[in-house]
Design a protein around this motif. Structure first.
Motif, mmCIF file in Angstrom:
data_model
loop_
_atom_site.group_PDB
_atom_site.id
_atom_site.type_symbol
_atom_site.label_atom_id
_atom_site.label_comp_id
_atom_site.label_asym_id
_atom_site.label_seq_id
_atom_site.Cartn_x
_atom_site.Cartn_y
_atom_site.Cartn_z
ATOM 1 N N PRO A 66 0.807 -1.218 0.000
ATOM 2 C CA PRO A 66 0.000 0.000 0.000
ATOM 3 C C PRO A 66 0.843 1.273 0.000
ATOM 4 O O PRO A 66 1.887 1.335 0.651
ATOM 5 N N TRP B 193 -0.050 -5.587 4.311
ATOM 6 C CA TRP B 193 -1.475 -5.290 4.173
ATOM 7 C C TRP B 193 -2.262 -5.586 5.447
ATOM 8 O O TRP B 193 -3.473 -5.438 5.476
ATOM 9 N N ARG C 186 -7.309 -6.173 0.021
ATOM 10 C CA ARG C 186 -5.912 -6.220 -0.382
ATOM 11 C C ARG C 186 -5.657 -5.441 -1.668
ATOM 12 O O ARG C 186 -4.809 -5.801 -2.465
ATOM 13 N N ASN D 164 -5.581 -1.071 -2.878
ATOM 14 C CA ASN D 164 -5.528 0.234 -2.223
ATOM 15 C C ASN D 164 -5.897 1.336 -3.204
ATOM 16 O O ASN D 164 -5.397 1.350 -4.305
#
Length: 526
Positions: free
Chosen positions: A452, A518, A524, A526
């Motif tokens: 992310p 994550w 999962r 972003n």
């Protein structure tokens, strides 16, 4: 698609069709130049379905070339101008392109790969008179022609129409799980079937009005960019493009040209919101923003609704589905609405199902692989029958995304079954980077995952295991990758590990590497 600009050339000949970098073409001029290009392609001996490559930034020339190819029955192959010579070489060779339109600034890149593309007979240099001749860069080509002079030598008037809705019009290259990009072949119908379905149902999810000015935020080598541009040209509105996306410049164009509708990826929206010159006054003409290419956070979406003060529509799809197949309509963009986390629901005429690993449909609310059957689906992966059969099964595109449907038929994306990483809307496959990393003499093994990133959605994170006794650091990896893969694919983070985890069959355990990055997030992506 060619009938649209021919129609508008007769209906509104003087209305601006495309504006880019200080240049402006009317619909009549765009059609006239496209016809000349079509005649030129035929004069070069290019038959129906021959491939024509385009290597350059956004410009009015790109759209002239697009429609010129469509009128002649050839297939345009847009190439991401940020790719390295090695990557450009693969696309030219794989596509079998016989003619190349190229920015003068990129002629040296093209010249480096000409020898590996013996089928490339003609190179037409864009804006050749502006930069002067560069004879060194022209070495390696059989003949280099100036775009303006080449066009001027062609006759005016429409060539005989030779294509229909099922004929290929564009071939877009996407990264592949094997590390080699595949050519996705799209038919003309891929660019207008969704539009027609919306019109037939009277839905305003994505609509057009007289006087609209459309900003094309996504580049034309991306399916989202070419799809959005074709919607605007079909509607007869003014389309505004930038050589490359620049948030400060975009704010100025929106304000000064009275842009009413735009298509961008979430990272572009975030950059717009951060511009000092932005704000409600700059965006007062906006009535709708269409966004997609990667998931968007609820926080960013809420800020967009507040600052832009216009309708928003989210789109979801793949290059293989001809871009959008699912839409979250403006009516669902209400702060606090749980559907704000959804990708949306299918357009009329698009079927969607969620399946388990055995291919059986799963119950509502159960996560499985997202499959789409759209009238805009690709024709094939170019010269990849096995890959085509794996992805396109009985009319269904297997997306590799994991998601579920709620009771009202809204799609929620949860994860990726495939290993795809999306950075600012660009698709990146780990294998492509790993295949280069392991060529470094100090590297024993490597794995790449997406983690992310608040600014770009995801960041490319590389795990590197060095050979016994070898010494190397992040700077060494960066230097090694710099000329071998495009800059946007280069990992922003390197983590050196003793070993890369693999299962007994040797497959990288990516989930094991991704999970800790994550952790604490309910999805999962972003």
């Amino acid at each position: 698609m060619t009938t649209a600009i021919e129609f508008h050339a007769g209906r509104i000949p003087d209305h601006p069709a495309i504006v880019c970098a200080g240049r402006r073409l009317s619909y009549a001029r765009l059609y006239r130049e496209a016809c000349r290009i079509a005649h030129g392609l035929r004069a070069e001996g290019l038959g129906t379905r021959a491939r024509v490559a385009y290597l350059g930034q956004e410009s009015v020339h790109y759209y002239e070339a697009f429609f010129g190819c469509a009128l002649s029955g050839t297939v345009l192959v847009p190439i991401n101008w940020r790719l390295t010579p090695v990557e450009v070489e693969h696309i030219l060779r794989d596509s079998g392109s016989e003619l190349l339109f190229v920015d003068r600034a990129l002629l040296r890149t093209a010249g480096k790969v000409a020898a590996a593309s013996p089928q490339l007979r003609t190179v037409v240099v864009l804006d050749g008179t502006a930069g002067g001749r560069d004879e060194d860069a022209e070495q390696g080509f059989g003949g280099v022609q100036d775009f303006g002079a080449w066009k001027a030598a062609q006759p005016e008037g429409a060539p005989e129409t030779v294509t229909g809705s099922e004929d290929p019009i564009v071939q877009l290259y996407t990264s592949g799980t094997t590390g080699l990009p595949k050519g996705v072949v799209l038919a003309q119908r891929s660019l207008f079937k969704i539009r027609d379905a919306l019109a037939e149902e009277g839905l305003d999810w994505i609509d057009w009005r007289p006087g609209d000015v459309s900003l094309i935020g996504i580049p034309g080598f991306h399916v989202g960019g070419i799809w959005w541009a074709m919607q605007g040209f079909s509607a007869g509105v003014t389309n505004v493009a930038m050589p490359r996306f620049d948030s400060r410049r975009a704010v100025g164009l929106i304000r000064d040209l009275g842009v009413t509708t735009a298509c961008m990826v979430p990272s572009m929206l975030r950059l717009l919101l951060g511009e000092p010159a932005g704000g409600p006054d700059a965006f007062r003409a906006l009535r709708k923003i269409v966004y997609g290419g990667s998931p968007i956070s609820e926080t960013l979406l809420a800020e967009c609704l507040e600052v832009f003060g216009c309708e928003m529509a989210q789109i979801y799809g793949l290059t293989e589905t001809g871009n959008t197949a699912v839409c979250l309509p403006p009516a669902d963009h209400v702060p606090g609405n749980p559907r704000m986390r959804a990708a949306g629901r299918p357009y009329p005429g698009v079927q969607l199902k969620i399946i388990d690993s055995g291919g059986a449909p799963v119950p509502t609310g159960t996560v499985g692989e997202v499959c789409l059957n759209s009238p805009a689906n690709m024709l094939e992966y170019w010269r990849r029958p096995e890959a085509t059969a794996e992805t396109l099964v009985d009319g269904w595109i297997h997306t590799g995304d994991a998601g579920y449907l709620d009771a009202d038929g809204y799609l929620f994306i949860q994860d990726r079954i495939k290993d795809l990483i999306i950075v600012t809307g660009e698709n990146i496959y780990p294998a492509e980077i790993e295949n280069v990393l392991v060529k470094h003499p100090a590297v024993a093994d490597a794995a790449v995952v997406g983690v992310p990133d608040d600014r770009f959605g995801e960041a490319v994170h590389a795990f590197v295991a060095l050979r016994p006794g070898a010494q190397a650091g992040p700077r060494d990896m960066l230097e090694f990758l710099r000329d071998r893969i495009a800059s946007f694919k280069i990992p922003s983070r390197f983590e050196f590990v003793d070993r890369v985890p693999r299962n007994p069959s040797g497959k990288i355990l990516r989930r094991e590497l991704r999970d800790r990055h994550w952790r604490g997030r309910d999805r999962r992506v972003n």
